[in-house]
Design an enzyme around this catalytic site. Structure first.
Site, PDB file in Angstrom:
ATOM      1  N   CYS A 260       0.791  -1.231   0.090  1.00 28.79           N
ATOM      2  CA  CYS A 260      -0.037  -0.018   0.103  1.00 28.79           C
ATOM      3  C   CYS A 260       0.801   1.094   0.033  1.00 28.79           C
ATOM      4  CB  CYS A 260      -0.804  -0.035   1.248  1.00 28.79           C
ATOM      5  SG  CYS A 260      -1.573   1.467   1.568  1.00 28.79           S
ATOM      6  N   GLU A 261       0.675   2.135  -0.897  1.00 28.43           N
ATOM      7  CA  GLU A 261       1.613   3.322  -0.951  1.00 28.43           C
ATOM      8  C   GLU A 261       1.246   4.198   0.064  1.00 28.43           C
ATOM      9  OE1 GLU A 261      -0.877   6.125  -4.473  1.00 28.43           O
ATOM     10  OE2 GLU A 261       0.728   4.419  -5.078  1.00 28.43           O
ATOM     11  N   HIS A 262       0.232   4.175   0.997  1.00 25.81           N
ATOM     12  CA  HIS A 262      -0.206   4.940   1.982  1.00 25.81           C
ATOM     13  C   HIS A 262       0.476   4.880   3.237  1.00 25.81           C
ATOM     14  CE1 HIS A 262      -4.253   5.595  -0.892  1.00 25.81           C
ATOM     15  NE2 HIS A 262      -3.196   6.496  -1.128  1.00 25.81           N
ATOM     16  N   HIS A 263       0.724   3.390   3.513  1.00 30.09           N
ATOM     17  CA  HIS A 263       1.189   3.144   4.725  1.00 30.09           C
ATOM     18  C   HIS A 263       2.534   2.224   4.465  1.00 30.09           C
ATOM     19  CE1 HIS A 263      -3.007   3.926   5.428  1.00 30.09           C
ATOM     20  NE2 HIS A 263      -2.506   4.660   6.579  1.00 30.09           N
TER      21      HIS A 263
ATOM     22  N   GLN B 167      -5.179  -0.543  -4.810  1.00 25.29           N
ATOM     23  CA  GLN B 167      -6.002  -1.637  -5.179  1.00 25.29           C
ATOM     24  C   GLN B 167      -6.601  -1.073  -6.642  1.00 25.29           C
ATOM     25  OE1 GLN B 167      -7.921  -4.358  -2.864  1.00 25.29           O
ATOM     26  NE2 GLN B 167      -9.351  -4.985  -4.552  1.00 25.29           N
TER      27      GLN B 167
ATOM     28  N   HIS C 179      -6.326  -5.749   3.363  1.00 24.97           N
ATOM     29  CA  HIS C 179      -5.093  -4.630   3.353  1.00 24.97           C
ATOM     30  C   HIS C 179      -4.836  -4.646   4.855  1.00 24.97           C
ATOM     31  CE1 HIS C 179      -5.799  -2.645  -0.632  1.00 24.97           C
ATOM     32  NE2 HIS C 179      -6.852  -3.264  -0.711  1.00 24.97           N
TER      33      HIS C 179
ATOM     34  N   CYS D 219      -3.254  -2.398   6.193  1.00 24.64           N
ATOM     35  CA  CYS D 219      -3.505  -0.971   6.682  1.00 24.64           C
ATOM     36  C   CYS D 219      -4.793  -0.754   7.543  1.00 24.64           C
ATOM     37  CB  CYS D 219      -3.154   0.106   5.518  1.00 24.64           C
ATOM     38  SG  CYS D 219      -4.455  -0.176   4.155  1.00 24.64           S
TER      39      CYS D 219
END
Length: 338
Positions: free
Chosen positions: A229-232, A270, A298, A300
């Protein structure tokens, strides 16, 4: 008195295993239609056993005009055009016109709610065969380091130093026995987790696209997908299902999994990952339709945040006939549920 079954109902005149439309006992059976379908199947098989042809090169993917006789027979051409050009609303309009008793019955029909228009987000694919297929800033430098070991080592040391800083910031001692060598190990692991940045769609697919007169669904289900996940920067994992309707060319089945692997081994969300796989396959094969469905969990939202361990995220991308024709889309989804 007529014989009855145990439930007190009359037995069916046609056994349940024979009501598939091809039994001579079925009311809709047509010997002519059955013979035509068999002839088409035989023609398709014979065409695939003809003179030897080389696999299609990616430089020759674009088709100009109608296919040549060597590529497909007349019946397959007609079938492919019908798949691409006829939607559910067209079929219903034809049926109503045939049954119309009054001119007023032939008024334009409202398209069914299950048919969808072309998405503006997938109308113009951005696959760059010469580049790295949606590259990000810095990936070309990373690719060049394959031939410059000293630069690759410098990148690894820089990443290791960053990991050491993270360990110090969370209150750990990077020099204690259990963490000795962890920065270097994690740096190497992260380079593997994101190895998709160095891969090219052309190199993955080239040499595995073949001529084949087949215009029915091809589906590969349950492809394991692991991404970050590019956010976390934590993993999300799941299954991807890929299906397409060929238009005179097919691709090696393992390449579908490799395309999914290439795009998943990057920092992702995703929704974008699902679209990228569908658009890449559409660009490579120019099929009648493409469908990609992904189901994943996920970390996250499992390990942090709302901490809902049973939550599953499902995304889809439908292109061509898969998006235009609700019945074709439903066939694909029903096969996934089997």
């Amino acid at each position: 008195m007529n014989p009855q079954d145990q439930d007190g109902r009359r037995p069916r005149a046609i056994p349940s295993h024979l009501v598939n439309g091809h039994s001579p006992l079925h009311p809709s059976f047509s010997a002519e239609r059955d013979r035509e379908e068999r002839d088409q199947a035989y023609d398709s098989i014979r065409s695939s056993m003809g003179p030897r042809r080389e696999p299609i090169d990616l430089n020759d993917l674009h088709i100009d005009g109608e296919p040549t006789p060597a590529q497909t027979n007349a019946s397959q051409q007609k079938s492919a055009r019908q798949y691409e050009e006829v939607g559910d609303e067209d079929l219903e309009d034809i049926e109503n016109r045939v049954a119309a008793r009054d001119a007023r019955d032939e008024a334009p029909l409202t398209p069914p709610a299950t048919s969808r228009s072309i998405s503006p987000f997938t109308a113009n694919p951005t696959v760059d065969f010469e580049g790295l297929s949606w590259p990000s800033v810095g990936t070309l430098d990373r690719l060049r380091e394959r031939t410059r070991p000293e630069d690759a080592e410098a990148r690894l040391q820089k990443l290791s130093g960053a990991v050491r800083t993270i360990l110090e910031c969370i209150g750990e001692d990077p020099d204690r026995e259990g963490l000795h060598g962890t920065p270097e190990r994690y740096a190497k692991a992260m380079m593997f987790f994101t190895k998709g940045y160095e891969e090219n769609l052309r190199d993955i697919v080239n040499g595995a696209v073949f001529h084949e007169d087949h215009d029915e669904l091809v589906i590969v289900k349950d492809i394991d997908v692991y991404s970050l996940c590019e956010h976390h920067l934590v993993p999300f994992t799941g299954k991807m299902h890929i299906g397409y309707i060929p238009s005179r060319r097919v691709i090696g089945l393992s390449k579908l999994a490799r395309i999914a692997e290439m795009f998943s081994r990057r920092l992702q969300v995703q929704e974008r990952l699902t679209k990228q796989v569908a658009l890449a396959l559409s660009e490579v094969l120019k099929p009648q339709g493409v469908a990609v469905v992904m189901e994943s969990s996920h970390l996250c939202m499992v390990m942090r945040g709302v901490q809902k361990g049973g939550a599953t995220t499902t995304t889809s991308c439908m292109l061509g006939a898969m998006r235009k024709r609700a019945k074709t889309r439903e066939e694909f989804l029903s096969l996934l549920r089997r």
